[in-house]
Design a protein around this motif. Structure first.
Motif, PDB file in Angstrom:
ATOM      1  N   TYR A 133      -7.375   3.235   3.186  1.00  0.00           N
ATOM      2  CA  TYR A 133      -6.131   2.841   3.841  1.00  0.00           C
ATOM      3  C   TYR A 133      -6.301   2.747   5.356  1.00  0.00           C
ATOM      4  CZ  TYR A 133      -4.279   3.899  -0.749  1.00  0.00           C
ATOM      5  OH  TYR A 133      -4.063   3.918  -2.104  1.00  0.00           O
ATOM      6  N   VAL A 143      -6.781  -1.859  -4.857  1.00  0.00           N
ATOM      7  CA  VAL A 143      -6.092  -1.877  -3.565  1.00  0.00           C
ATOM      8  C   VAL A 143      -5.528  -3.260  -3.270  1.00  0.00           C
ATOM      9  CG1 VAL A 143      -8.173  -2.431  -2.226  1.00  0.00           C
ATOM     10  CG2 VAL A 143      -6.286  -1.203  -1.127  1.00  0.00           C
ATOM     11  N   TYR A 147      -0.465  -0.911   4.956  1.00  0.00           N
ATOM     12  CA  TYR A 147      -0.345  -0.068   3.768  1.00  0.00           C
ATOM     13  C   TYR A 147       0.908   0.788   3.914  1.00  0.00           C
ATOM     14  CZ  TYR A 147      -5.213  -1.417   3.146  1.00  0.00           C
ATOM     15  OH  TYR A 147      -6.379  -2.140   3.001  1.00  0.00           O
ATOM     16  N   TYR A 177       1.299   4.820   3.416  1.00  0.00           N
ATOM     17  CA  TYR A 177       0.005   5.504   3.367  1.00  0.00           C
ATOM     18  C   TYR A 177      -0.539   5.741   4.769  1.00  0.00           C
ATOM     19  CZ  TYR A 177      -0.415   4.522  -1.642  1.00  0.00           C
ATOM     20  OH  TYR A 177      -0.212   4.477  -3.001  1.00  0.00           O
TER      21      TYR A 177
END
Length: 250
Positions: free
Chosen positions: A171, A58, A146, A149
Motif C-alpha cells: 500500500y 491489489v 488506497y 490503508y
C-alpha cells in the motif's frame, strides 16, 4: 509471470535535472501492451516484485508486469494509467494499474492481467481487444490511491525467525519509489542498510532482536527523503504477517 517506466556546467545540470524530469512524468508516452493467461483473470502471486497474494488481488486485480519500467525492482508498486488508442474499441480513460511483476513481450511496456486488459475496452468490445493480442497504448504515471490503508510492512514468507528477515512494503501510495531500507541497530546506535534481495523485497541475516525500527529512502512528491517507522515490526515477528505503520508514503 514467467515471461522471460560553460560545457561542463551544462552537462552537470542535465545529469542533475533529468531524473527529476523523468520522475515527474505528467504526459502520455506511446507504447504497446499485451496480456497474460490467467484462469481467474487476476494477477499472479508469483510475480517478480515479491508481493505474493497481494500482487494477485491489489487494485481489484488491475495489475501488470513491466519491462523497462521495472527499474530493477524500484518500479514495483508504481501506478500507471494505460489506455489503448483504437477509438472504435478502446475506452477513453483506459485502466489504472499497479506494477506487480516483471515481464517482456513483443516490444511492450505492459503485460496486463486479463481483467486490466479487458477494462481498456469500450462496453461489449473486450472480445475484439483480446483478438488483437498486442495493442498500441499510451500511458502516464499516476498517484496510487488506497482508501483506508496506511503503508504496511509485510514479513515475507521466506523469513526464518529469528535468523533471517525479509520484508516487502504494501500500500505504497502517491508516486513514491522506495530506493533503500535501513534497519536500526540499537547495540551500535546506527542505521544499517538492508539488501534489496529482488524486486521489492529487502532482507537481512541476523536482524536485531527486540522491536524493529525501519527507515525508508523515498523518492516522492517531496523529493528525496528519509521516512522512519519506529518499532514497526514486533520482537516476536512471524513470516507472512503484515504490520501496519503510522506513515503513508507519498
Amino acid at each position: 509471470m514467467g515471461f522471460s517506466l560553460k560545457l561542463q556546467y551544462c552537462l552537470v545540470s542535465v545529469m542533475v535535472l533529468l531524473p527529476a524530469v523523468c520522475y515527474s512524468q505528467d504526459y502520455f508516452v506511446k507504447s504497446r501492451a499485451t496480456y497474460y493467461g490467467s484462469p481467474d483473470c487476476l494477477g499472479t502471486p508469483s510475480g517478480a516484485c515479491g508481493f505474493g497474494e497481494y500482487g494477485k488481488s491489489v487494485n481489484d486485480a488491475n495489475v501488470a508486469g513491466v519491462s523497462r519500467l521495472y527499474k530493477n525492482g524500484t518500479g514495483c508498486g508504481a501506478c500507471y494509467q494505460v489506455r489503448c488508442t483504437n477509438p472504435q474499441i478502446c475506452a477513453d480513460n483506459g485502466v489504472n494499474i499497479v506494477v506487480t511483476d516483471y515481464g517482456e513481450g513483443d516490444n511492450t511496456d505492459f503485460i496486463l492481467s486479463p481483467r486490466a486488459y479487458a477494462r481498456m475496452a469500450r462496453p461489449d468490445t473486450a472480445a475484439h481487444l483480446f483478438a488483437y493480442g498486442v495493442v498500441d497504448v499510451e500511458y502516464q504515471r499516476i498517484p496510487c490511491q488506497y482508501g483506508g490503508y496506511k503503508t504496511q510492512v509485510k514479513v515475507h514468507e521466506h523469513s526464518k525467525y529469528p535468523n533471517y528477515l525479509a520484508i516487502v512494503v504494501l500500500y505504497q501510495a502517491g508516486k513514491s519509489e522506495i530506493l533503500s531500507v535501513d534497519i536500526w541497530q540499537e547495540d551500535c546506535k546506527e542505521w544499517i542498510g538492508m539488501r534489496r534481495a529482488y524486486g521489492a523485497v529487502f532482507d537481512m541475516a541476523n536482524p536485531p532482536s527486540g522491536d524493529i525500527s525501519l527507515r525508508f529512502q523515498v523518492r516522492g512528491s517531496a523529493g528525496l527523503t528519509w521516512v522512519q517507522a519506529p518499532n514497526v515490526i514486533p520482537k516476536y515477528w512471524k513470516a507472512g504477517v503484515a504490520y501496519e505503520t503510522d506513515i503513508q508514503l507519498y
